[in-house]
Design a protein around this motif. Structure first.
Motif, PDB file in Angstrom:
ATOM      1  N   ALA A  79       0.840  -1.206   0.000  1.00 24.35           N
ATOM      2  CA  ALA A  79       0.000   0.000   0.000  1.00 24.35           C
ATOM      3  C   ALA A  79       0.879   1.263   0.000  1.00 24.35           C
ATOM      4  O   ALA A  79       0.561   2.248  -0.678  1.00 24.35           O
ATOM      5  CB  ALA A  79      -0.921  -0.002   1.219  1.00 24.35           C
ATOM      6  N   PHE A  80       1.995   1.217   0.738  1.00 23.55           N
ATOM      7  CA  PHE A  80       2.944   2.346   0.720  1.00 23.55           C
ATOM      8  C   PHE A  80       3.494   2.547  -0.688  1.00 23.55           C
ATOM      9  O   PHE A  80       3.622   3.671  -1.171  1.00 23.55           O
ATOM     10  CB  PHE A  80       4.128   2.086   1.657  1.00 23.55           C
ATOM     11  CG  PHE A  80       3.838   2.417   3.080  1.00 23.55           C
ATOM     12  CD1 PHE A  80       3.451   3.705   3.442  1.00 23.55           C
ATOM     13  CD2 PHE A  80       3.943   1.460   4.065  1.00 23.55           C
ATOM     14  CE1 PHE A  80       3.179   4.015   4.758  1.00 23.55           C
ATOM     15  CE2 PHE A  80       3.661   1.756   5.380  1.00 23.55           C
ATOM     16  CZ  PHE A  80       3.275   3.032   5.729  1.00 23.55           C
ATOM     17  N   ALA A  81       3.823   1.408  -1.308  1.00 27.09           N
ATOM     18  CA  ALA A  81       4.398   1.469  -2.652  1.00 27.09           C
ATOM     19  C   ALA A  81       3.401   2.087  -3.628  1.00 27.09           C
ATOM     20  O   ALA A  81       3.766   2.943  -4.446  1.00 27.09           O
ATOM     21  CB  ALA A  81       4.802   0.069  -3.099  1.00 27.09           C
ATOM     22  N   LEU A  82       2.139   1.665  -3.524  1.00 24.47           N
ATOM     23  CA  LEU A  82       1.110   2.219  -4.420  1.00 24.47           C
ATOM     24  C   LEU A  82       0.952   3.718  -4.180  1.00 24.47           C
ATOM     25  O   LEU A  82       0.815   4.501  -5.124  1.00 24.47           O
ATOM     26  CB  LEU A  82      -0.225   1.499  -4.196  1.00 24.47           C
ATOM     27  CG  LEU A  82      -0.282   0.016  -4.612  1.00 24.47           C
ATOM     28  CD1 LEU A  82      -1.614  -0.589  -4.210  1.00 24.47           C
ATOM     29  CD2 LEU A  82      -0.057  -0.144  -6.118  1.00 24.47           C
ATOM     30  N   ASN A  83       0.982   4.098  -2.907  1.00 23.01           N
ATOM     31  CA  ASN A  83       0.839   5.510  -2.563  1.00 23.01           C
ATOM     32  C   ASN A  83       1.982   6.338  -3.154  1.00 23.01           C
ATOM     33  O   ASN A  83       1.777   7.432  -3.686  1.00 23.01           O
ATOM     34  CB  ASN A  83       0.809   5.653  -1.037  1.00 23.01           C
ATOM     35  CG  ASN A  83      -0.150   6.739  -0.610  1.00 23.01           C
ATOM     36  OD1 ASN A  83      -0.860   7.311  -1.426  1.00 23.01           O
ATOM     37  ND2 ASN A  83      -0.154   7.032   0.670  1.00 23.01           N
ATOM     38  N   ALA A  84       3.194   5.762  -3.035  1.00 22.90           N
ATOM     39  CA  ALA A  84       4.368   6.459  -3.570  1.00 22.90           C
ATOM     40  C   ALA A  84       4.283   6.534  -5.099  1.00 22.90           C
ATOM     41  O   ALA A  84       4.677   7.539  -5.704  1.00 22.90           O
ATOM     42  CB  ALA A  84       5.639   5.743  -3.148  1.00 22.90           C
TER      43      ALA A  84
END
Lengths: 272, 197
Positions: A79-84
């Motif tokens: 989810a962090f990766a998608l946000n980034a």
């Protein structure tokens, strides 16, 4: 190994065909050939307008965070990766006349993993996030160093030794039966092989890529989307969560919880 | 992949072992014990030096020492191990000062050993009765060992050149006096802190 590029049709952009390993295979070829999903399956990749892509990714990210699986380590990092990725896509496509389309995997309906990894590297280069977030995002491209731990007077191999352990993390993916699997590996790197062999009980396995790395925690989750945004039906499931007794997995969870991709897309959208 | 950060953040994900946990717990207990023990040791030594000074100069065995008397003597750094007045005008005072330390140092360490031996971990205080018993039991050995040192008589012995007063260096009211001095120093430190603030 052959990579066939489809220059004309709307079908897959490229296909990787696996061949029997030859003596002349490079390290990269061996690595790719060893990954069943990269080599054995045909990837069907589609592209989207960046703003459409941002909407799609934003929806998926939100759904992952809201689901029960979102508490699991691998989806949390994903989810962090998608946000980034959202953040960097918005930054890179500010000029509407100069936009680049975003690759999505047709089978899973999620952003193409390798393209996302490249976007994450761009994010780190542009926004210079804090070291741990940088390592988490970088770990989608390989083993990244999260930090170090000084371990003094460890007696696992008899005599007390002072160690400097490197905490590493790696995220990999797999697409199987229409499901996208995201796997997080937490590793410990040390020059002291005896420590790596003896200290971590219950669960530990040697890394295939780094001989000084032992994997001490695995978190694996699956994502299945049906419908254009996964709004028809979606399923998030925790497939595997195991770790060595010697690892403070809650501390790692806490570190992940504290991370944040600043100025997330929700905040930007809210301000618009 | 990106190059790693120049300064790696500290990330303690490997749990401490049972051994480490135990040692950390003991270290924590030691942290609490150390200042109490050291203060007690310092006060006991100061009392013995001050009381021994009285007994050396004017023998008054078994005479209790009041807090006020102790404070006067302590303020003047009085001890029974000291350079005699006859060396006051002597040119090479350092020569004797070294010998002074040769006896005062081991004496302090010996008192430290006795305080440790008579320490009650449960109460976090010295057991005075045990301390006095051990001191008298071991004093003979101490005098025997150190009387061989050069200038022992000059530095420790009384004006007639013997050291019988050494058997009277513990005031009979050591327990009460120790408590009073500890309390006095505690108050002093508190006042000093308040003034500093």
């Amino acid at each position: 190994m052959k990579i066939k590029i489809n220059w004309v049709g709307r079908g897959p952009l490229w296909t990787i065909e696996k061949e029997t390993r030859k003596e002349s295979d490079t390290e990269l070829e061996v690595l790719l050939a060893g990954h069943p999903n990269l080599a054995a399956q045909n990837y069907q990749i589609n592209t989207f307008d960046p703003f459409e892509a941002v909407r799609r990714i934003g929806f998926i990210r939100k759904e992952i965070s809201a689901s029960r699986a979102g508490f699991s380590l691998a989806p949390k990092a994903y989810a962090f990766a998608l946000n980034a990725q959202i953040k960097i896509l918005l930054a890179l496509n500010q000029n509407p006349n100069l936009t680049s389309r975003v690759y999505f995997d047709d089978v899973s309906g999620l952003p193409s993993f390798s393209n996302m990894a490249a976007d994450l590297i761009s994010y780190c280069g542009r926004f210079e996030p804090e070291p741990i977030l940088k390592a988490v995002l970088d770990s989608f491209s390989g083993w990244a160093v999260l930090g170090v731990q000084k371990f003094e007077g460890c007696r696992c191999s008899g005599e007390p030794v002072n160690l400097e352990l490197k905490m590493r993390v790696h995220h990999s993916h797999e697409i199987k039966d229409g499901k996208f699997f995201i796997e997080q590996l937490l590793g410990i790197e040390s020059e002291n092989k005896e420590h790596l062999e003896r200290h971590y009980n219950k669960f530990s396995q040697k890394s295939k890529t780094g001989e000084n790395i032992v994997i001490v925690a695995v978190s694996k989750a699956s994502i299945k989307l049906v419908g254009e945004y996964g709004d028809g039906w979606h399923e998030f499931a925790v497939e595997e969560e195991k770790h060595s007794d010697e690892i403070d997995i809650n501390a790692w969870r806490l570190f992940l919880d504290r991370l944040s991709v600043k100025d997330s897309v929700e905040a930007e959208m809210a301000s618009e | 992949m990106l190059p790693p950060c120049k300064t790696m953040p500290e990330l303690n994900l490997v749990k401490p072992t049972e051994y480490e946990k135990l040692m950390a717990q003991i270290k924590q207990e030691h942290k609490q014990f150390k200042p109490v023990f050291e203060t007690t040791l310092e006060v006991v030594t100061d009392i013995i030096f001050a009381y021994g000074h009285i007994q050396k100069k004017i023998p008054v065995p078994d005479r209790p020492m009041t807090l006020e008397e102790f404070l006067v003597l302590n303020k003047n750094n009085c001890s029974f191990i000291e350079l005699p007045a006859k060396y006051a005008d002597f040119d090479d005072k350092n020569f004797y000062a070294n010998y002074l330390n040769l006896i005062a140092g081991p004496f302090r360490r010996w008192i430290g050993k006795l305080v440790a031996e008579s320490w009650s971990w449960q109460d976090q205080r010295i057991l005075i009765k045990m301390f006095v018993r051990l001191l008298h039991k071991q004093l003979n050995y101490f005098i025997k060992d150190f009387s061989k040192e050069r200038f022992f008589s000059d530095l420790v012995g009384d004006y007639v050149g013997h050291s019988s007063y050494l058997f009277c260096i513990v005031p009979p009211n050591l327990k009460e006096l120790l408590e009073q001095v500890l309390e006095h120093r505690k108050q002093n430190t508190k006042t000093k802190k308040e003034v500093a603030e």
